[in-house]
Design a protein around this motif. Structure first.
Motif, PDB file in Angstrom:
ATOM      1  N   ALA A   1       4.412 -14.481  -8.115  1.00 57.27           N
ATOM      2  CA  ALA A   1       5.009 -13.394  -7.357  1.00 57.27           C
ATOM      3  C   ALA A   1       4.801 -11.969  -7.668  1.00 57.27           C
ATOM      4  O   ALA A   1       4.240 -11.095  -6.914  1.00 57.27           O
ATOM      5  N   LEU A   2       4.734 -11.670  -8.785  1.00 50.60           N
ATOM      6  CA  LEU A   2       4.507 -10.377  -9.547  1.00 50.60           C
ATOM      7  C   LEU A   2       2.962 -10.164  -9.497  1.00 50.60           C
ATOM      8  O   LEU A   2       2.632  -8.897  -9.229  1.00 50.60           O
ATOM      9  N   ALA A   3       1.958 -11.016  -9.616  1.00 49.63           N
ATOM     10  CA  ALA A   3       0.659 -10.794  -9.643  1.00 49.63           C
ATOM     11  C   ALA A   3       0.396 -10.473  -7.986  1.00 49.63           C
ATOM     12  O   ALA A   3      -0.390  -9.603  -7.825  1.00 49.63           O
ATOM     13  N   ARG A   4       0.822 -11.229  -7.016  1.00 49.83           N
ATOM     14  CA  ARG A   4       0.810 -10.837  -5.656  1.00 49.83           C
ATOM     15  C   ARG A   4       1.099  -9.564  -5.234  1.00 49.83           C
ATOM     16  O   ARG A   4       0.603  -8.825  -4.518  1.00 49.83           O
ATOM     17  N   ALA A   5       2.288  -9.044  -5.984  1.00 52.44           N
ATOM     18  CA  ALA A   5       2.898  -7.928  -5.346  1.00 52.44           C
ATOM     19  C   ALA A   5       2.086  -6.781  -6.148  1.00 52.44           C
ATOM     20  O   ALA A   5       1.886  -5.422  -5.692  1.00 52.44           O
ATOM     21  N   THR A   6       1.725  -6.793  -7.411  1.00 50.99           N
ATOM     22  CA  THR A   6       1.035  -5.901  -7.914  1.00 50.99           C
ATOM     23  C   THR A   6      -0.453  -5.634  -7.240  1.00 50.99           C
ATOM     24  O   THR A   6      -0.888  -4.398  -6.813  1.00 50.99           O
ATOM     25  N   ALA A   7      -1.032  -6.703  -6.757  1.00 49.07           N
ATOM     26  CA  ALA A   7      -2.313  -6.471  -5.878  1.00 49.07           C
ATOM     27  C   ALA A   7      -1.966  -5.832  -4.964  1.00 49.07           C
ATOM     28  O   ALA A   7      -2.835  -4.880  -4.527  1.00 49.07           O
ATOM     29  N   LYS A   8      -0.955  -6.154  -3.969  1.00 50.00           N
ATOM     30  CA  LYS A   8      -0.809  -5.241  -2.875  1.00 50.00           C
ATOM     31  C   LYS A   8      -0.369  -3.923  -3.261  1.00 50.00           C
ATOM     32  O   LYS A   8      -0.937  -3.163  -2.243  1.00 50.00           O
ATOM     33  N   GLU A   9       0.338  -3.643  -4.327  1.00 52.25           N
ATOM     34  CA  GLU A   9       0.353  -2.256  -4.702  1.00 52.25           C
ATOM     35  C   GLU A   9      -0.627  -1.515  -4.850  1.00 52.25           C
ATOM     36  O   GLU A   9      -0.794  -0.327  -4.583  1.00 52.25           O
ATOM     37  N   HIS A  10      -1.519  -2.326  -5.509  1.00 51.86           N
ATOM     38  CA  HIS A  10      -3.054  -1.536  -5.691  1.00 51.86           C
ATOM     39  C   HIS A  10      -3.762  -1.352  -4.807  1.00 51.86           C
ATOM     40  O   HIS A  10      -4.479  -0.288  -4.520  1.00 51.86           O
ATOM     41  N   VAL A  11      -3.736  -2.323  -3.867  1.00 56.46           N
ATOM     42  CA  VAL A  11      -4.502  -2.003  -2.540  1.00 56.46           C
ATOM     43  C   VAL A  11      -3.909  -0.806  -1.843  1.00 56.46           C
ATOM     44  O   VAL A  11      -4.539  -0.195  -1.306  1.00 56.46           O
ATOM     45  N   LEU A  12      -2.697  -0.723  -1.808  1.00 54.44           N
ATOM     46  CA  LEU A  12      -1.846   0.427  -1.223  1.00 54.44           C
ATOM     47  C   LEU A  12      -2.567   1.886  -1.887  1.00 54.44           C
ATOM     48  O   LEU A  12      -2.870   2.900  -1.083  1.00 54.44           O
ATOM     49  N   LEU A  13      -2.498   1.876  -3.188  1.00 54.92           N
ATOM     50  CA  LEU A  13      -2.914   2.997  -4.049  1.00 54.92           C
ATOM     51  C   LEU A  13      -4.436   3.237  -3.405  1.00 54.92           C
ATOM     52  O   LEU A  13      -4.590   4.390  -3.338  1.00 54.92           O
ATOM     53  N   ALA A  14      -5.279   2.441  -3.676  1.00 53.66           N
ATOM     54  CA  ALA A  14      -6.692   2.553  -3.274  1.00 53.66           C
ATOM     55  C   ALA A  14      -6.746   3.055  -1.750  1.00 53.66           C
ATOM     56  O   ALA A  14      -7.687   3.937  -1.633  1.00 53.66           O
TER      57      ALA A  14
ATOM     58  N   LEU B   1      13.591  -6.228  -6.281  1.00 61.42           N
ATOM     59  CA  LEU B   1      13.586  -4.854  -7.107  1.00 61.42           C
ATOM     60  C   LEU B   1      11.966  -4.624  -6.732  1.00 61.42           C
ATOM     61  O   LEU B   1      11.876  -3.571  -6.412  1.00 61.42           O
ATOM     62  N   SER B   2      11.352  -5.416  -6.549  1.00 58.02           N
ATOM     63  CA  SER B   2       9.830  -5.127  -6.054  1.00 58.02           C
ATOM     64  C   SER B   2       9.558  -4.652  -4.890  1.00 58.02           C
ATOM     65  O   SER B   2       8.789  -3.703  -4.439  1.00 58.02           O
ATOM     66  N   LEU B   3      10.364  -5.257  -3.813  1.00 58.67           N
ATOM     67  CA  LEU B   3      10.322  -4.791  -2.378  1.00 58.67           C
ATOM     68  C   LEU B   3      11.212  -3.367  -2.463  1.00 58.67           C
ATOM     69  O   LEU B   3      10.445  -2.375  -1.736  1.00 58.67           O
ATOM     70  N   ARG B   4      12.004  -2.847  -3.177  1.00 60.44           N
ATOM     71  CA  ARG B   4      12.774  -1.751  -3.305  1.00 60.44           C
ATOM     72  C   ARG B   4      11.652  -0.677  -4.173  1.00 60.44           C
ATOM     73  O   ARG B   4      11.504   0.436  -3.306  1.00 60.44           O
ATOM     74  N   TRP B   5      10.856  -1.194  -5.046  1.00 58.86           N
ATOM     75  CA  TRP B   5       9.830  -0.174  -5.347  1.00 58.86           C
ATOM     76  C   TRP B   5       8.768  -0.130  -4.318  1.00 58.86           C
ATOM     77  O   TRP B   5       8.400   1.098  -4.323  1.00 58.86           O
ATOM     78  N   HIS B   6       8.049  -0.967  -3.894  1.00 51.77           N
ATOM     79  CA  HIS B   6       6.927  -0.805  -2.977  1.00 51.77           C
ATOM     80  C   HIS B   6       7.360   0.113  -1.749  1.00 51.77           C
ATOM     81  O   HIS B   6       6.705   0.810  -1.246  1.00 51.77           O
ATOM     82  N   THR B   7       8.444  -0.110  -1.194  1.00 49.96           N
ATOM     83  CA  THR B   7       9.061   0.573  -0.155  1.00 49.96           C
ATOM     84  C   THR B   7       9.198   1.867  -0.189  1.00 49.96           C
ATOM     85  O   THR B   7       8.712   3.083   0.367  1.00 49.96           O
ATOM     86  N   ARG B   8       9.828   2.527  -1.707  1.00 48.30           N
ATOM     87  CA  ARG B   8      10.021   3.631  -2.042  1.00 48.30           C
ATOM     88  C   ARG B   8       8.699   4.158  -2.344  1.00 48.30           C
ATOM     89  O   ARG B   8       8.575   5.539  -1.964  1.00 48.30           O
ATOM     90  N   LEU B   9       7.727   3.515  -2.840  1.00 47.48           N
ATOM     91  CA  LEU B   9       6.509   4.004  -3.236  1.00 47.48           C
ATOM     92  C   LEU B   9       5.685   4.437  -2.026  1.00 47.48           C
ATOM     93  O   LEU B   9       5.200   5.636  -1.798  1.00 47.48           O
TER      94      LEU B   9
END
Length: 154
Positions: free
Chosen positions: A109-122, A49-57
């Motif tokens: 796993a969620l902490a790493r995924a969240t950090a990667k998402e935050h880097v993407l956003l920034a 689900l995290s991968l689906r979210w990140h890919t769509r985002l």
């Protein structure tokens, strides 16, 4: 993984996402037929689900930036909001398990995924580089802005 199992996994994931979108309770719908057999455990399912979210985002941000390249941060905020609107069940699950992970492995796993998402956003907002140590904090601020403006719009 065979083509048959690959397609079956995708079919079950789509059913699971539809169920999550309907329920919006933030809980993994492990009761959906085939989920336990296909994904095995909650960590694997959260990962999918995290991968689906990140890919769509990431895709949404790219599309939005093609049409509104002048205000990068506002465009990234709008993309995050639209993605959350498209995948409300996934967003609710990720939020729930980020706050209350099932175990240490899921928390990590969620902490790493969240950090990667935050880097993407920034990075996509033009506020940081991927190598910048402040990228995670800047991305977190962008996510908070997206959440705040989504709450006002709702």
């Amino acid at each position: 993984m065979t083509w048959k199992s690959f397609h079956r996994r995708g079919e079950i994931l789509r059913t699971l996402i539809t169920t999550a979108d309907t329920r919006r309770d933030g809980l993994l719908p492990m009761d959906v037929e085939g989920v336990a057999e296909t994904f095995g455990d909650e960590l694997s399912l959260v990962g999918a689900l995290s991968l689906r979210w990140h890919t769509r985002l990431a895709g949404r941000i790219e599309r939005e930036l093609m049409t509104q390249p002048m205000d990068l941060e506002a465009t990234v905020v709008a993309a995050w909001r639209r993605t959350a609107g498209e995948l409300p069940g996934i967003r609710a699950i990720l939020d729930h398990y980020r706050e209350r992970p099932g175990d240490a492995a899921m928390a990590d796993a969620l902490a790493r995924a969240t950090a990667k998402e935050h880097v993407l956003l920034a990075v996509m907002a033009g506020r940081s580089s991927a190598a910048d140590r402040t990228a995670v904090r800047v991305g977190e601020q962008i996510e908070q802005r997206a959440r705040a403006t989504a709450a006002v719009a709702a």
